[in-house]
Design an enzyme around this catalytic site. Structure first.
Site, mmCIF file in Angstrom:
data_model
loop_
_atom_site.group_PDB
_atom_site.id
_atom_site.type_symbol
_atom_site.label_atom_id
_atom_site.label_comp_id
_atom_site.label_asym_id
_atom_site.label_seq_id
_atom_site.Cartn_x
_atom_site.Cartn_y
_atom_site.Cartn_z
ATOM 1 N N GLN A 267 3.799 5.493 -7.137
ATOM 2 C CA GLN A 267 2.704 4.643 -7.616
ATOM 3 C C GLN A 267 2.623 3.307 -6.881
ATOM 4 O O GLN A 267 1.551 2.902 -6.431
ATOM 5 C CB GLN A 267 2.846 4.392 -9.122
ATOM 6 C CG GLN A 267 1.726 3.499 -9.650
ATOM 7 C CD GLN A 267 1.571 3.564 -11.152
ATOM 8 O OE1 GLN A 267 2.346 4.194 -11.845
ATOM 9 N NE2 GLN A 267 0.559 2.923 -11.675
ATOM 10 N N SER B 207 8.567 1.851 -3.906
ATOM 11 C CA SER B 207 9.386 0.938 -4.702
ATOM 12 C C SER B 207 10.655 1.702 -5.023
ATOM 13 O O SER B 207 10.658 2.931 -5.018
ATOM 14 C CB SER B 207 8.669 0.549 -5.991
ATOM 15 O OG SER B 207 8.727 1.631 -6.891
ATOM 16 N N THR C 81 9.861 8.546 -8.150
ATOM 17 C CA THR C 81 9.254 9.118 -6.939
ATOM 18 C C THR C 81 9.516 8.234 -5.728
ATOM 19 O O THR C 81 9.980 8.699 -4.691
ATOM 20 C CB THR C 81 7.728 9.291 -7.131
ATOM 21 O OG1 THR C 81 7.506 10.004 -8.341
ATOM 22 C CG2 THR C 81 7.133 10.068 -5.981
ATOM 23 N N THR D 238 10.637 -2.494 -15.512
ATOM 24 C CA THR D 238 9.659 -1.475 -15.917
ATOM 25 C C THR D 238 10.362 -0.215 -16.404
ATOM 26 O O THR D 238 9.743 0.666 -16.960
ATOM 27 C CB THR D 238 8.737 -1.094 -14.746
ATOM 28 O OG1 THR D 238 9.560 -0.714 -13.644
ATOM 29 C CG2 THR D 238 7.870 -2.252 -14.331
ATOM 30 N N ASN E 92 8.155 -7.986 -7.350
ATOM 31 C CA ASN E 92 6.955 -8.312 -8.125
ATOM 32 C C ASN E 92 6.996 -9.704 -8.728
ATOM 33 O O ASN E 92 6.008 -10.419 -8.734
ATOM 34 C CB ASN E 92 6.757 -7.294 -9.251
ATOM 35 C CG ASN E 92 6.101 -6.030 -8.726
ATOM 36 O OD1 ASN E 92 5.495 -6.052 -7.664
ATOM 37 N ND2 ASN E 92 6.243 -4.936 -9.451
ATOM 38 N N ASN F 188 -0.947 -6.826 -5.282
ATOM 39 C CA ASN F 188 -1.061 -5.921 -4.142
ATOM 40 C C ASN F 188 -1.899 -6.515 -3.021
ATOM 41 O O ASN F 188 -1.621 -6.303 -1.848
ATOM 42 C CB ASN F 188 -1.650 -4.574 -4.582
ATOM 43 C CG ASN F 188 -0.679 -3.822 -5.479
ATOM 44 O OD1 ASN F 188 0.517 -4.095 -5.466
ATOM 45 N ND2 ASN F 188 -1.181 -2.887 -6.256
ATOM 46 N N GLU G 250 10.079 -4.676 18.356
ATOM 47 C CA GLU G 250 10.563 -6.041 18.568
ATOM 48 C C GLU G 250 11.092 -6.656 17.278
ATOM 49 O O GLU G 250 11.991 -7.482 17.304
ATOM 50 C CB GLU G 250 9.443 -6.928 19.141
ATOM 51 C CG GLU G 250 9.186 -6.684 20.608
ATOM 52 C CD GLU G 250 8.114 -7.607 21.158
ATOM 53 O OE1 GLU G 250 8.118 -8.805 20.826
ATOM 54 O OE2 GLU G 250 7.267 -7.121 21.911
#
Length: 445
Positions: free
Chosen positions: A11, A140, A145, A179, A206, A228, A254
């Site tokens: 997500q 994240s 996931t 979370t 966050n 975001n 670089e």
């Protein structure tokens, strides 16, 4: 061409991806349906943007990216959103059931079923490239996931594309806001893969981004869209030199060369800060503000550590003379300390394309901005925080059965924990060696 493929996992990765592609399209004058009206030729019709977009026969510009998630809701938002015509349907891959905040599900059971399909899509994108430069991976590490499938994918990419650079943009758990209860487990387990399989890992957090929105942009209650979009500005600044022509362009490889002093300090935790938004600031002012703790996008205080390396990416109305003067001023400051074995420590990039802002977005339009990406020993604070939370839970073996039930071995927990402890120690030693050296010099005087 030096193409770059972006991979958005989970997500957080997908939502940051949405904000990034929205911004890239605006910067290059590409419409939500992928058309690029000829009268809006930004940069005089050069093809620098083709590093991020491929062109079809119908003059449509398609992002070189893949969106992956183990459950459909977030990807469905992309499928029905404003930019639904921009992406190729095959680039949006979703499964049926999610990872339930469980690293083991994302990495071993459910992730395993979908990973070959993902690699197949990535292979198709890679085949369209004439000179693939590397991958940008967005995820994240707190959820299931992003952490599980994200690290599985990195491992497989290392096997298939061993020599290509991999830059990770990773959202780490915040110190105060959580979370999921099992965040510490997921982050420690996936940091293990990040250490081994990315060349540069850029840390975002966050809470730190939230504070920047509140303090610098005066947004009272920032939403994830606000966060975001700010993160997208940073990523845009870091990749601007790949997409536009500039005076001092910086290549993906670089970053790696300039930010990583020696292999043991591998995660190269780069904490970027996108600065300047309201008044027209001089180059010296925006450079100074980039070094303030309040500008950091990961919760750590750079004054507690020493910089090993630092890249400054300027964009807009900036000339090399001003940059050199600003950097010289920074070097004279006592508060900004560099390790003594790397006295110069600065890499600068200049890009003439000023920052673009999303209409109805938060930052104001500015003539010039700087984005700093640095490797500092202060980042050890982030790891020690996560380690501490991990230890508290693991001492009681809390929630471990969920992971073991998905086919993980309990020994893996202690193994990855030792890895992170070693990384913390590496960062501490880099700082300590220097203190001893300073003591000797004083003695000689």
């Amino acid at each position: 061409m030096r193409e770059v493929i972006s991979i958005h996992v989970g997500q957080a990765g997908i939502q940051i991806g949405n904000a990034c592609w929205e911004l890239f399209c605006l910067e290059h004058g590409i419409q939500p349906d992928g058309q690029m009206p000829s009268d809006k030729t930004i940069g005089g019709g050069d093809d620098a943007f083709n590093t991020f977009f491929s062109e079809t026969g119908a003059e449509k510009h398609v992002p070189r990216c893949v969106f992956l998630d183990l459950e459909p809701t977030v990807i469905d938002e992309v499928r029905t959103g404003t930019y639904r015509q921009l992406f190729h349907p095959e680039q949006l891959i979703s499964g049926k059931e999610d990872a339930a905040n469980n690293f083991a599900r994302g990495h071993y059971t459910i992730g395993k079923e979908i990973v070959d399909l993902c690699l197949d899509r990535i292979r198709k994108l890679a085949d369209q490239c004439t000179g693939l430069q590397g991958f940008l991976v967005f995820n994240s590490v707190g959820g299931g996931t992003g952490s599980g499938l994200g690290s599985l994918l990195l491992e497989r990419l290392s096997v298939d594309y061993g020599k290509k650079s991999k830059l990770g943009f990773t959202v780490y758990p915040s110190p105060q806001v959580s979370t999921a209860v099992v965040e510490p487990y997921n982050s420690v387990l996936s940091t293990h893969s990040l250490l081994e399989h990315t060349d540069v890992a850029v840390m975002l957090d966050n809470e730190a981004v939230y504070d920047i929105c509140r303090r610098n942009l005066d947004i009272e209650r920032p939403t994830y869209t606000n966060l975001n979009r700010l993160i997208a500005q940073v990523i845009s600044s870091l990749t601007a030199s790949l997409r536009f022509d500039g005076a001092l362009n910086v290549d993906v490889t670089e970053f790696q060369t300039n930010l990583v002093p020696y292999p043991s300090v591998i995660i190269r935790p780069s904490t970027p800060a996108e600065k300047a938004y309201h008044e027209q600031l001089s180059v010296a002012e925006i450079t100074n503000s980039a070094f303030e703790p309040a500008s950091m996008m990961a919760k750590c205080d750079p004054r507690h550590g020493k910089y090993m390396a630092c890249c400054l990416m300027y964009r807009g109305d900036v000339v090399p003379k001003d940059v050199n003067a600003a950097v010289a001023t920074i070097k004279t400051k006592r508060t900004i300390q560099f390790v003594d074995w790397c006295p110069t420590g600065f890499k600068c990039g200049i890009n003439y394309q000023p920052p673009t802002v999303v209409p109805s977005g938060d930052p104001a339009k500015v003539m010039r901005a700087v984005c700093m990406i640095s490797n500092s020993t202060a980042i050890a604070e982030v790891f020690s925080r996560i380690d501490h939370k991990f230890d508290l839970m693991y001492a009681k073996r809390a929630f471990v059965h969920w992971y073991v039930g998905e086919g993980m071995e309990e020994g893996e927990f202690s193994e990855v924990r030792e890895d992170l402890a070693a990384l913390e120690k590496d960062y501490e030693e880099v700082g300590i060696e220097i203190v001893e050296g300073e003591g000797e010099e004083e003695g000689m005087e």
